[in-house]
Structures are given as C-alpha cells and as structure tokens.
Design an enzyme around this catalytic site. Structure first.
Site, PDB file in Angstrom:
ATOM      1  N   CYS A  22      16.064 -67.488  36.943  1.00  0.00           N
ATOM      2  CA  CYS A  22      16.663 -67.560  38.385  1.00  0.00           C
ATOM      3  C   CYS A  22      17.915 -66.885  38.614  1.00  0.00           C
ATOM      4  O   CYS A  22      17.855 -66.566  39.768  1.00  0.00           O
ATOM      5  CB  CYS A  22      16.781 -69.080  38.790  1.00  0.00           C
TER       6      CYS A  22
ATOM      7  N   GLU B 245      18.679 -57.545  43.117  1.00  0.00           N
ATOM      8  CA  GLU B 245      17.257 -58.187  42.808  1.00  0.00           C
ATOM      9  C   GLU B 245      16.434 -57.927  44.065  1.00  0.00           C
ATOM     10  O   GLU B 245      15.317 -57.291  43.706  1.00  0.00           O
ATOM     11  CB  GLU B 245      17.387 -59.788  42.843  1.00  0.00           C
TER      12      GLU B 245
ATOM     13  N   GLU C 167       4.644 -73.251  33.051  1.00  0.00           N
ATOM     14  CA  GLU C 167       4.622 -72.353  32.188  1.00  0.00           C
ATOM     15  C   GLU C 167       4.940 -72.651  30.868  1.00  0.00           C
ATOM     16  O   GLU C 167       4.715 -72.432  29.573  1.00  0.00           O
ATOM     17  CB  GLU C 167       5.384 -71.121  32.775  1.00  0.00           C
TER      18      GLU C 167
ATOM     19  N   LYS D 152      21.842 -60.901  43.633  1.00  0.00           N
ATOM     20  CA  LYS D 152      20.602 -61.174  44.462  1.00  0.00           C
ATOM     21  C   LYS D 152      20.437 -59.990  45.273  1.00  0.00           C
ATOM     22  O   LYS D 152      19.366 -59.567  45.629  1.00  0.00           O
ATOM     23  CB  LYS D 152      20.639 -62.380  45.247  1.00  0.00           C
TER      24      LYS D 152
ATOM     25  N   CYS E  68      25.414 -71.161  40.107  1.00  0.00           N
ATOM     26  CA  CYS E  68      25.565 -70.378  41.623  1.00  0.00           C
ATOM     27  C   CYS E  68      26.818 -70.939  42.252  1.00  0.00           C
ATOM     28  O   CYS E  68      27.274 -69.994  43.288  1.00  0.00           O
ATOM     29  CB  CYS E  68      24.422 -70.612  42.347  1.00  0.00           C
TER      30      CYS E  68
ATOM     31  N   SER F 170      11.112 -66.703  31.354  1.00  0.00           N
ATOM     32  CA  SER F 170      10.159 -67.075  32.169  1.00  0.00           C
ATOM     33  C   SER F 170       9.734 -65.820  33.209  1.00  0.00           C
ATOM     34  O   SER F 170      10.573 -64.876  33.710  1.00  0.00           O
ATOM     35  CB  SER F 170      10.683 -68.185  33.164  1.00  0.00           C
TER      36      SER F 170
ATOM     37  N   GLU G  12       7.456 -72.750  36.516  1.00  0.00           N
ATOM     38  CA  GLU G  12       8.058 -72.639  35.323  1.00  0.00           C
ATOM     39  C   GLU G  12       7.808 -73.728  34.408  1.00  0.00           C
ATOM     40  O   GLU G  12       7.662 -73.618  33.200  1.00  0.00           O
ATOM     41  CB  GLU G  12       9.645 -72.529  35.526  1.00  0.00           C
TER      42      GLU G  12
ATOM     43  N   GLU H 108      10.109 -53.826  41.788  1.00  0.00           N
ATOM     44  CA  GLU H 108       9.002 -54.833  41.691  1.00  0.00           C
ATOM     45  C   GLU H 108       8.728 -55.805  42.791  1.00  0.00           C
ATOM     46  O   GLU H 108       7.677 -56.322  42.895  1.00  0.00           O
ATOM     47  CB  GLU H 108       9.433 -55.542  40.219  1.00  0.00           C
TER      48      GLU H 108
END
Ligand code: SF4
Ligand code: SF4
Ligand code: FES
Ligand code: FES
Lengths: 596, 164
Positions: A310, A372, A286, A369, A526, A330, A283, A377
């Site tokens: 994230c 996710e 990036e 998560k 988190c 990102s 990142e 993907e």
C-alpha cells in the site's frame, strides 16, 4: 536511578536528570529557546547555533540543543549577549537565503521566517548573497521540489533520509562557502534512490524542500463544467487535516472535511477507505492462496512472506534496494490506485458518466502517491487512473483559499458508490493497521469465527516500536482450510524505512521467517506521512494514532468484508476476489531499479 | 554523465581495497585514499562500487569525495603538474608560479586539460625546501621555478614526451 542535576535558568532553580540538554531543561520551565537544525525526530547536529544561550561565568555561548546540563550551571536565555548573537546568526542566515518570502510556497509556515519576524530583522546588516550564487532548483520529481536558494544547510533533511529512512539519497556536498545539500553526482532527486516519501519535506524548516503542488490543476478541473470531478480521501487525512485549520493534533475532523470538500465544488466526495476495505479482500485472498500453494502444493515459484504494497515509498525502496524480493510484494495496487481504476470503470458505469469526462483527484497524507499516480502502469482503466494527487497540506491551502471557516462547518457524510467504509479501512492510516485489518478478515474466512481479540482490537500489532512481531494461531478452521489447522501465522510490521531495512535484512539472512509482513515507509504509518501537517514529532504522531483507533471504534462496521458497497462491487462487477477482472484493474507489477 | 564500464581489473582493485578494510563503512576515507592512490581519481562508477562494497549510500560517498579537496573525480593528465605550496615554497613565490600555470593552461586546480595532457594540483612540502619553489611534472622535479620559466616547462611536454 540516574543522578539529578541542579541548575538555574533565568534565575529559576530546577532539578533535571543527568544528560538533559539545556534546551530540554528550559522546556520544562516553558521557556522557549529558538532552534533550527534541531528536530525531535533526529540526532543532534548543533550546526546552526541559533539556540545559543549564556552560561554565567563562561565566555563562549553554548548551543542549548547540543549542551548537557551540569551541576550548578546558571543559564540565561534572554540576556543582551544572547539576543545580539542570536540576531546576528539569523541575519547571517538570511543574507545567504533567498528571502523573497511572498513568493515562497512555505510563506507563513517557515521556521526561519518566524524567527526573522520574532527578532524583527528589518535592516539587513549583511550583504545579500543569493544574487552572487548560482543555486539550483530541482523540479524533475513529480513529488518533491528542492530549491537550494532557500536552504539554510541545517541538514535536517540529510539526517531524516539517513536516520528515519535509511535511504541516504541526500548528502552534504563540498564545504565552507560551497557546502550544499545534494545527491549522488548532483543528479535530480528523480534519478536517484529517493523514494519520494517526503519525510525530508516534513522536516525541512524552510521552503527548500516542498511538495510539488497541483492546487491550480484541481481548481481548473473543478471550474470546468464538462468535468465530473471525483475526490477520494485517504484514512490519515481525516485525523491530520485539523492541525492545519485550527484544531489540536489528534482531532478527528472527518465530517467537516467531507463538508469542506463539497463546498470546494467536488462533484462526488468518496472515500479511499472503501478501497482499503477492498484491498483487504484482494490481499487477504492472495495471502491465503499463497499459503495454500506453499504449504499444500509445495509450489517452488510462490514466495513467502507476502509483503503489503500500500505504501508507494516502500515499493520504490524495495525496487531499488531489494529487487530480488519483488515477487514477495503483494500484487495489489495501493487503495488510491484501486480507487482510480474503479472510478473510471465501475463508478462511471454505475453513474452513467463517460470516463473521459471524469477527473479523479485524491487527497493523501503522502508525497510518494504523486509519483505512484504518475507510474506508467497506472492506466488500467484506459485513462490515467488518478489524475491529481494533493497532500493534506494542499487541501488545507484550498480550504483557506476558498474562505471556508473550517471550525464552523457542519459534519457531512460521504457520497454513495465507493463512499462506504469500515473501521478496518480507517486503521490503514496507522502502522500495523493493514495487518490488523487483514487478520480480522482472513481469520474469519478461514475459521468462520471472529479474531479472538477483545472488540476485534488486535493490540499486539499496534504501537510505535520500529519492528513488531505477532503470531496468530489458527484452530478449528473450516473444512476448506483444514491444512491450516494448528498453523501459527508469523507476522511482522515495520514503519520508517530504516526499520524496513532491518526487517528485510533479518529475512534475507535467514534469521527470521514470516508469512506476512506489513511495511509503511513513514514513521507511524500514513499518519506520519510526508504530506501531513508540519510540524511532526513522536508526540504528535502518537495523538494521531489514538485518533485513528478511536475512529475505528466508532464505526458501525469494523471488518472489511462487511462493507456493503464492497459486497455489491463484487456481486455486480468484479465477481470475486482475485478474479480476472479484479486482476486486471486492481493488481500491478513492479520494476527492479538501480541500487544507486 | 556517460556510463563507463569498469574494467575487471579495476573492479578487483577496488574490491580488494575495501576488503582490506573489512568492508567497514567507517573506513570510507581510508578506502577512498587507497583507491585514488591506485587509480589516480574517483569516477562515479568507482564511487558506486565502493558504496556497494561498504554497504553505504552513494550519496554519502560523494559527500566525502567532494568535501576533501584532496580527492578528485577527474583523471589526472598524462603529465600531472604539482606545485608545492609548503611554507618555504609559498614565501618564495609558489603562488605566482601556480597562477602562471593556471593562466597558460587555462586550467583550475584539480582539473585536466581537454586533450588529457595536463592537470594541476597543489602539494604540501615535498621535502626539497632548498630548491623552493618546487614544481613536479610526473616524477621530474624542477627547483627554483619562476613564473617566467613556466612556458618553457610546459613546452617540454607539449609534443609528446619530454626530451630528457
Ligand atoms: S533543504 Fe531544508 S532541511 Fe535540508 S538543509 Fe536545507 S533547509 Fe535544512
Ligand atoms: S523523499 Fe524520502 S527518500 Fe527521498 S530524499 Fe526525501 S527523505 Fe530521502
Ligand atoms: S538548534 Fe541548536 S545548533 Fe541548531
Ligand atoms: S615547502 Fe616546498 S619543498 Fe618544502
């Protein structure tokens, strides 16, 4: 100076600030008044009335959570009248509640159950209504289960989703006897704007909102001798887990946790912090590439600010609410998913294991998560990258099931290959942490020097304010980065989606312009995630945050680019940050979703 | 829930009403009230549009719509039957009349028959207490209605338009 008020509670005199509620005043005397709809994170609802107390000389019993004190007030919290009425309220709640506690996931951790036990509600006075009602159980989401038969309609979840998250996926529908917690047109949670953040789960006092658990699946994988079961642990788990297993909030139990995981039978205990470090390199690169494209190449297709990616709750939120900003995200996968993609490629190769025989499990402070890992993907390894996601709470359940005396465990170390980490990786668990870790690395790449903050602690980005800003000035960069000489990097941080909304609106309206923004869906980041131990409160999150930064300070390495295993990963497998291979395995795409 | 695409005209009506209230979320109830007055009911797509215009959440809008029995999410029938439940009508047997309508049409309050012909709703005093109990079908007023007359009233509308 605010005025002081004199009152007595159970005959004990005290002086408190104006606008203090009876509940808060009692707390100062260490007198506990039971509550259900009240929660420290939320505005007052005053709808359950379990907190009633008696005011001497007044007929009606006031609700302690919703009534401010006044001069000369005499309060009784445990008179016969209070006890009887409280007991009645609990009985009424139970009469419409599906109280087969032994079959409930929250058995042992339910506020209603605790009250029923305290008040010894044994002879049910009222008829049992659940049989006559047709309650729904919504199990479609990979993250969250909603069981209306266990709901007491305290509306904490509705307030959470509105006040902390600004999402309002949940609402109170209908009224009176028909009142229920529902969504738009009573669709499954999986089909509405819900971000799967799990904050409602964290704030629900009963078993009406729970995470979808994958405990049995993980046990089965462990029991299968053919399978090599790898586990990764997110940064915030090590400072939360202890709360479920006999430690005070803010206890750091990293070594014991690793030891427990080995005893549970995982074949390799590895660290998400490793891929957190990796995220920083991907990142950070990036970010610098984007800055160059915008500032030097004037490329109209490159967008700033770059936003961190994230937090899968934040990702789903922006997909629903600000789809026009998806190019600002990102492309980096979350550390969990980077880890998953590498386990079944790089790790499998290094360890010479057939990836088909690897089960990858992750322990997360997060319910989003789970969603996710389930996204279509996330199969870049050729397999499902992360097979099972379990929360900090589910891990605690497994540890208890296995009969492990957690407090007596020795401290052990993570295994090799994707087990090394730095302090920069661990602070991912706190709001502002990704920003700080990224700055530690990016600043050094650009200038060749360490960030100019004492002990590398970039304190301006830390803290619990909903939205924070910081500006980092770049001076004397290395020749490659001369275009950044004198540049001021404007950064912003938001946590809790209601604050993310403010941040996005200020960007959208043109009021603010930033280069880099960090957003975490949950309050505190988190460490306050929807999969962390219950209860949560501002004080508990504060303690967890202190623990995270203490953990960082104690790490021998504090900068992601110093992680030796990350260096090795690039040398032996990925070549360099943002390489083609890195792009294939570590980066992803996003999809715009319906706003409503 | 099948998706209906809202007609351009409907969209404009809803947008205008929201704009009249400055797209202020606090005016949600008034907006819903006005929109229902224009469209007759509040289907999902209209609720979505209102939420968008007021920058509110659809779930919140839905919560308000389901809270007040005044609001309805099903289109009214071609011949909406309204039974007055004001005091005068009530004491003179409006409830029995209502029950008879419900029984004959096999219909609940706020619902519409499958062929879209009839819907039943209750009203508060319509100001014709002298005629209590009062029933309205569309604009037409029926006074001193007894449960026995219910069948006849329905029959008037059964095959298309009433023979007026
Ligand atoms: S789901 Fe939980 S938090 Fe929400 S109203 Fe029901 S009991 Fe309260
Ligand atoms: S998971 Fe988060 S977004 Fe979804 S309903 Fe619960 S609080 Fe709202
Ligand atoms: S806790 Fe006070 S009314 Fe619910
Ligand atoms: S009560 Fe029915 S018309 Fe007045």
């Amino acid at each position: 100076m605010s005025e002081k008020i004199n009152l007595t509670i159970n005959g004990i005199p005290l002086r408190v600030d104006q606008n203090t509620t009876i509940l808060e005043a009692a707390e100062e005397l260490s007198i506990k008044i039971p509550t259900l709809c009240h929660h420290k994170d939320l505005c007052v609802a005053g709808n359950c009335r379990v907190c009633v107390v008696e005011e001497v000389g007044v007929k009606k019993l006031p609700a302690a959570c919703a009534t401010p004190v006044h001069e000369g007030m005499e309060i009784l919290t445990n008179s016969l009248k209070v006890r009887n009425s409280r007991k009645n309220i609990i009985e009424l709640l139970l009469s419409e509640h599906n109280a087969d506690c032994t079959k409930c996931y929250k058995n042992g951790n339910c506020e209603l159950q605790t009250l029923a036990a305290e008040y010894k509600i044994i002879n049910q006075e009222f008829i049992h209504l659940p049989d006559t009602k047709c309650y729904t159980i919504d199990e479609f989401s990979p993250s969250i289960i909603k069981d209306d038969s266990r709901c007491i309609r305290c509306q904490r979840c509705v307030r959470t989703c509105a006040e902390i998250q600004g999402v309002s996926a949940l609402t109170v529908g209908y009224k009176g006897d028909h009142m229920k917690i529902t969504t738009f047109f009573e669709k499954p949670i999986a089909d509405v704007v819900c971000t799967n953040c799990g904050q409602c789960v964290n704030h629900c006092p009963t078993g009406a909102l729970i995470e979808k658990n994958y405990i049995e699946e993980v046990w089965e994988a462990i029991a299968d001798p053919k399978m090599h079961v790898v586990v990764q642990t997110a940064p915030a788990v090590r400072i939360g887990l202890g709360e479920e297993l006999g430690f005070e909030p803010g206890s750091r139990v990293t070594g014991k946790m690793v030891s427990a995981l080995k005893r549970l039978g995982f074949d390799a205990v590895l660290d998400t912090d490793f891929t957190a470090d990796l995220t920083i390199l991907e990142e950070g690169t990036e970010l610098l590439t984007r800055l160059k494209k915008v500032l030097v190449d004037k490329d109209p297709d490159t967008h700033l600010p770059l936003a961190t990616s994230c937090s899968p709750g934040w990702i789903k939120y922006i997909e629903h609410m600000y789809p026009e900003y998806l190019q600002n995200l990102s492309t980096c996968k979350s550390p969990q998913q980077m880890f998953g993609a590498l386990v079944k490629t790089y790790y499998a190769k290094e360890r010479n294991i057939d990836p088909a025989n690897i089960v990858s499990v992750s322990i997360m402070p997060c319910t989003a998560k789970k969603f996710e890992a389930n996204r279509p993907e996330m199969h870049d390894s050729g397999y499902r990258d992360v097979d099972f996601v379990i929360t900090t709470r589910e891990l605690a359940i497994m540890i208890k099931q296995a009969g492990i005396e957690f407090t007596h465990l020795p401290e052990e170390h993570y295994d090799k290959i994707m087990g090394d980490s730095t302090g920069a990786g661990v602070i991912f668990g706190a709001t502002g942490g990704v920003m700080e870790a990224a700055l530690r690395t990016a600043y050094e790449i650009v200038t060749g020097r360490e960030v100019p903050f004492e002990n590398l602690n970039i304190t301006p980005v830390r803290g619990m304010d909903g939205v924070r800003e910081a500006t980092i000035k770049i001076e004397n960069p290395l020749p490659d980065w001369s275009f950044l000489d004198g540049a001021e990097l404007n950064c912003a941080i938001a946590h809790g989606l209601v604050n993310a909304k403010d941040l996005m609106d200020s960007i959208k309206s043109g009021k603010k312009s930033y280069h880099f923004v960090e957003v975490m869906a949950c309050p505190g980041g988190c460490l306050g995630g929807g999969g962390q131990p219950i209860p949560t409160s501002p004080e508990i999150r504060q303690k967890r945050m202190e623990a995270i930064y203490a953990e960082d300070m104690d790490m021998p390495l504090r900068k992601s680019h110093d992680n030796p295993e990350v260096v090795h990963l690039y040398e032996s497998f990925l070549e360099k940050p943002n390489s083609e291979k890195a792009h294939h395995l570590l980066h992803t795409k996003y999809v715009p979703r319906q706003r409503f | 829930m099948p998706k209906i695409k809202l007609a351009e005209k409907t969209i404009n009506i809803v947008k205008e009403i929201c704009a009249k209230y400055d797209n202020n979320e606090g005016e949600l109830i008034n907006v819903l009230h006005n929109v229902q007055a224009k469209l007759g009911y509040l289907p999902a797509e209209v609720q979505e549009l209102i939420a968008k215009e007021l920058n509110s959440s659809v779930a919140k809008v839905y919560g308000v719509v389901t809270f007040y029995s005044f609001f309805t999410m099903t289109p009214m029938g071609e011949f909406p039957i309204s039974i007055c439940m004001g005091t005068a009508c009530y004491v003179r047997g409006a409830e029995q009349v209502l029950d008879e309508f419900k029984r004959q049409l096999k219909l609940e309050i706020g619902k519409t028959t499958e062929d879209g012909k009839f819907s039943i709703s209750c009203l508060r005093c319509v100001g014709a207490c002298g005629l209590a109990p009062v029933v309205m079908v569309g604009e037409k007023v029926y006074g001193r209605v007894s449960p026995q007359q219910v069948r006849k009233i329905i029959a008037e509308y059964q095959d298309g338009c009433p023979s007026s």
